[in-house]
Design a protein around this motif. Structure first.
Motif, PDB file in Angstrom:
ATOM      1  N   ALA A 147      -0.101   5.454  -5.164  1.00 41.01           N
ATOM      2  CA  ALA A 147      -0.437   6.916  -4.991  1.00 41.01           C
ATOM      3  C   ALA A 147      -0.563   7.731  -6.138  1.00 41.01           C
ATOM      4  CB  ALA A 147       0.708   7.629  -4.073  1.00 41.01           C
ATOM      5  N   GLU A 148       0.087   6.930  -7.033  1.00 38.76           N
ATOM      6  CA  GLU A 148      -0.212   8.007  -8.304  1.00 38.76           C
ATOM      7  C   GLU A 148      -0.520   6.753  -9.354  1.00 38.76           C
ATOM      8  OE1 GLU A 148       3.048  10.586  -9.287  1.00 38.76           O
ATOM      9  OE2 GLU A 148       2.893  11.444  -7.144  1.00 38.76           O
ATOM     10  N   VAL A 162       0.939   5.889 -13.245  1.00 40.39           N
ATOM     11  CA  VAL A 162       2.211   5.187 -13.308  1.00 40.39           C
ATOM     12  C   VAL A 162       2.142   3.662 -13.697  1.00 40.39           C
ATOM     13  CG1 VAL A 162       4.665   4.705 -12.217  1.00 40.39           C
ATOM     14  CG2 VAL A 162       3.351   6.671 -11.587  1.00 40.39           C
ATOM     15  N   PRO A 169       0.864  -1.147   0.156  1.00 42.08           N
ATOM     16  CA  PRO A 169       0.047  -0.038  -0.046  1.00 42.08           C
ATOM     17  C   PRO A 169       1.043   1.247  -0.002  1.00 42.08           C
ATOM     18  CG  PRO A 169      -0.274  -1.260   2.134  1.00 42.08           C
ATOM     19  CD  PRO A 169       0.569  -2.134   1.216  1.00 42.08           C
ATOM     20  N   ASN A 170       2.082   1.102   0.562  1.00 42.41           N
ATOM     21  CA  ASN A 170       2.781   2.396   0.471  1.00 42.41           C
ATOM     22  C   ASN A 170       3.811   2.517  -0.580  1.00 42.41           C
ATOM     23  OD1 ASN A 170       3.647   4.515   2.039  1.00 42.41           O
ATOM     24  ND2 ASN A 170       5.625   3.739   2.691  1.00 42.41           N
ATOM     25  N   CYS A 171       3.665   1.740  -1.847  1.00 43.64           N
ATOM     26  CA  CYS A 171       4.151   2.055  -2.917  1.00 43.64           C
ATOM     27  C   CYS A 171       3.647   3.065  -3.798  1.00 43.64           C
ATOM     28  CB  CYS A 171       3.960   0.419  -3.686  1.00 43.64           C
ATOM     29  SG  CYS A 171       4.792   0.536  -5.648  1.00 43.64           S
ATOM     30  N   ILE A 172       4.581   3.815  -4.507  1.00 48.62           N
ATOM     31  CA  ILE A 172       4.305   5.041  -5.150  1.00 48.62           C
ATOM     32  C   ILE A 172       3.297   4.831  -6.246  1.00 48.62           C
ATOM     33  CG2 ILE A 172       6.409   4.884  -6.644  1.00 48.62           C
ATOM     34  CD1 ILE A 172       4.714   8.281  -5.388  1.00 48.62           C
ATOM     35  N   HIS A 204       9.265  -1.029  -8.957  1.00 46.94           N
ATOM     36  CA  HIS A 204       9.415   0.092  -8.030  1.00 46.94           C
ATOM     37  C   HIS A 204       9.759   0.073  -6.700  1.00 46.94           C
ATOM     38  CE1 HIS A 204       7.264   1.673 -11.895  1.00 46.94           C
ATOM     39  NE2 HIS A 204       7.925   2.637 -11.698  1.00 46.94           N
ATOM     40  N   CYS A 205       8.883  -0.694  -5.961  1.00 38.65           N
ATOM     41  CA  CYS A 205       9.157  -0.638  -4.543  1.00 38.65           C
ATOM     42  C   CYS A 205      10.053  -1.777  -4.031  1.00 38.65           C
ATOM     43  CB  CYS A 205       7.861  -0.629  -3.761  1.00 38.65           C
ATOM     44  SG  CYS A 205       7.042  -2.041  -3.772  1.00 38.65           S
TER      45      CYS A 205
END
Ligand SMILES: [Zn+2]
Lengths: 308, 158
Positions: free
Chosen positions: B120-121, B124, B114-117, B142-143
């Motif tokens: 949030a966007e 992407v 859930p905290n992967c960018i 990414h993460c």
């Protein structure tokens, strides 16, 4: 193709050694010569969460190379309040700078920045994921103190479960030859199993030890980390263990002369100030090495390594 | 195919058969097919719980339409790799492909972190790379969180 530094896992042993060599060359340069390396170049430090030490280290590195620094450091709350997307911030700032160091509370931000930007990105910490410049400066520090990393006996002390610094260092050490790691932590803050499993098939070894005193007798390096109160669901448990992982000068009396104590800083109570005056304190030199390593990385990413 | 199954599933003259769907996944796969407007008018037969010598029980879907949209095929690889895609012409199987797990899932699933960018966007594009050949685990580009195939199948993108 432009270069970035996003994850220590992207680097093979050869590339890690190459960065250590480059840092040694940077360190050997006279200050006056260093200051002429990056005139007119701009580093943007984008800190979406505060980390004063890391930011100042990057900024000092750039300034001492004759470059300039722009940037911001947000408090934990204000970056979201502004409402601009991370992608847009990167697209905008890349117009203003030649290289970007980015720190962000979310994982994957540095990789995303590298995909978006046409200029090099340095990961200064993405959430719980990576902080590769810390790992490289730790390895550089080990090699400076001991002339090598292979075969070192390293005690990792404190919060081994959540410390990103420890996880990343561990993974990097597995690539070297015959590093023996002693794990000293409370039961509830042990190193994750995937890391000890990753040692299978390598020449690295792990052993667990309950006692810091025991680890001090037979190590080249003691790498201390903070034990954070908020990691303990039960404060009684915290009170029980916190002093077991506190290092004091008198505990070092029987330690081998070569023993060095490292810490990513800032420290809280885990290293008593009286350790600073002993021959074993290595953490301030470690901080100094951070600037040197970051200079090496900035020079490499800006394709200036042949100028030194 | 057993004679009993032939009676239960009408043959199609032209189209696509998705065979060897693990029992229980037939309905989720139908829901997936329902996302493609170009398949809206296709005649579709859904069969559940057929006997299979290889699988014990299996589901099967027949579409009187072709070809399958490429992105649907990629999502099938995520949700039920191992299924067989048969192209039918004049009641005969003219092409048969077993759907394999690929080395990379390109923008098909959301990250489970859930905290992967990328969460949030959401504009992407996500990428999940297979840890090693044969593995059922993938790493978010990414993460760097490692996700299982099942976890990714539960996080399909819109
Ligand atoms: Zn992710």
């Amino acid at each position: 193709m432009k270069k970035d530094l996003i994850s220590i896992d992207d680097l093979g042993l050869e590339q890690i050694l190459d960065y250590l060599d480059l840092a040694a060359r940077v360190e050997a340069l006279p200050n006056a010569e260093k200051a002429g390396l990056l005139p007119g170049k701009i580093l943007a430090t984008l800190f979406f969460e505060p980390s004063t030490r890391t930011r100042l280290s990057f900024e000092s590195a750039m300034c001492r190379l004759g470059g300039r620094v722009i940037g911001f450091s947000e408090s934990a709350n204000s970056s979201t309040a502004k409402g601009e997307s991370f992608s847009d911030t990167i697209r905008t700032v890349e117009q203003y700078a030649d290289v970007i160091a980015v720190r962000h509370p979310k994982e994957g931000t540095a990789r995303l920045a590298a995909e978006i930007a046409g200029i090099p990105i340095l990961n200064a910490g993405d959430g719980a994921n990576q902080h590769p410049t810390q790992t490289l400066l730790d390895l550089y520090t080990l090699r400076k103190f001991f002339g090598k990393v292979d075969g070192l006996k390293i005690a990792l002390v404190g919060d081994l479960k959540y410390s990103r610094t420890i996880h990343s260092l561990c993974r990097a050490l597995l690539a070297f030859d015959g590093v023996a790691m002693t794990l000293v932590s409370p039961e509830s803050l042990r190193l994750p199993g995937y890391l000890t499993k990753a040692a299978a098939g390598t020449t690295a070894t792990f052993r667990e030890s309950e006692s810091l005193a025991d680890a001090l007798r037979d190590s080249d390096v003691v790498y201390m980390t903070r034990i954070q109160k908020e990691r303990f669901p039960d404060l009684v448990e915290y009170e029980k263990v916190k002093d077991c992982y506190r290092l004091e000068a008198k505990m070092l009396e029987g330690a081998p002369a070569r023993l060095k104590v490292l810490h990513p800083l800032p420290r809280l109570n885990e290293i008593s100030p009286d350790v600073d005056a002993t021959q074993h304190a290595g953490y301030f030199e470690q901080a100094r090495n951070g600037v040197i390593m970051r200079q090496a990385l900035i020079l490499d990413l800006l394709d200036k390594r042949n100028d030194i | 195919m057993t004679p009993q199954n032939i009676l239960l599933i009408p043959k199609i003259e032209r189209g696509i058969v998705i065979d060897h769907i693990p029992a229980g996944l037939g309905i989720p796969v139908m829901a997936l097919i329902g996302r493609w407007p170009e398949l809206e008018d296709a005649v579709i037969t859904l069969g559940l719980n057929y006997k299979s010598t290889r699988m014990g029980r299996k589901d099967m879907i027949k579409l009187q339409a072709e070809p399958l949209p490429p992105r649907l095929l990629q999502m099938l690889a995520l949700v039920c790799a191992g299924v067989t895609i048969k192209r039918i012409d004049r009641f005969e199987v003219v092409e048969k492909v077993v759907v394999q797990v690929p080395e990379l899932f390109d923008n098909l699933a959301r990250c489970i972190n859930p905290n992967c960018i990328t969460n949030a966007e959401p504009h992407v594009a996500t990428r999940f790379k297979r840890l090693e050949s044969g593995s059922k685990h993938f790493k978010c580009a990414h993460c760097e969180r490692v996700c299982s195939l099942d976890e990714l199948a539960g996080h399909l993108k819109a």
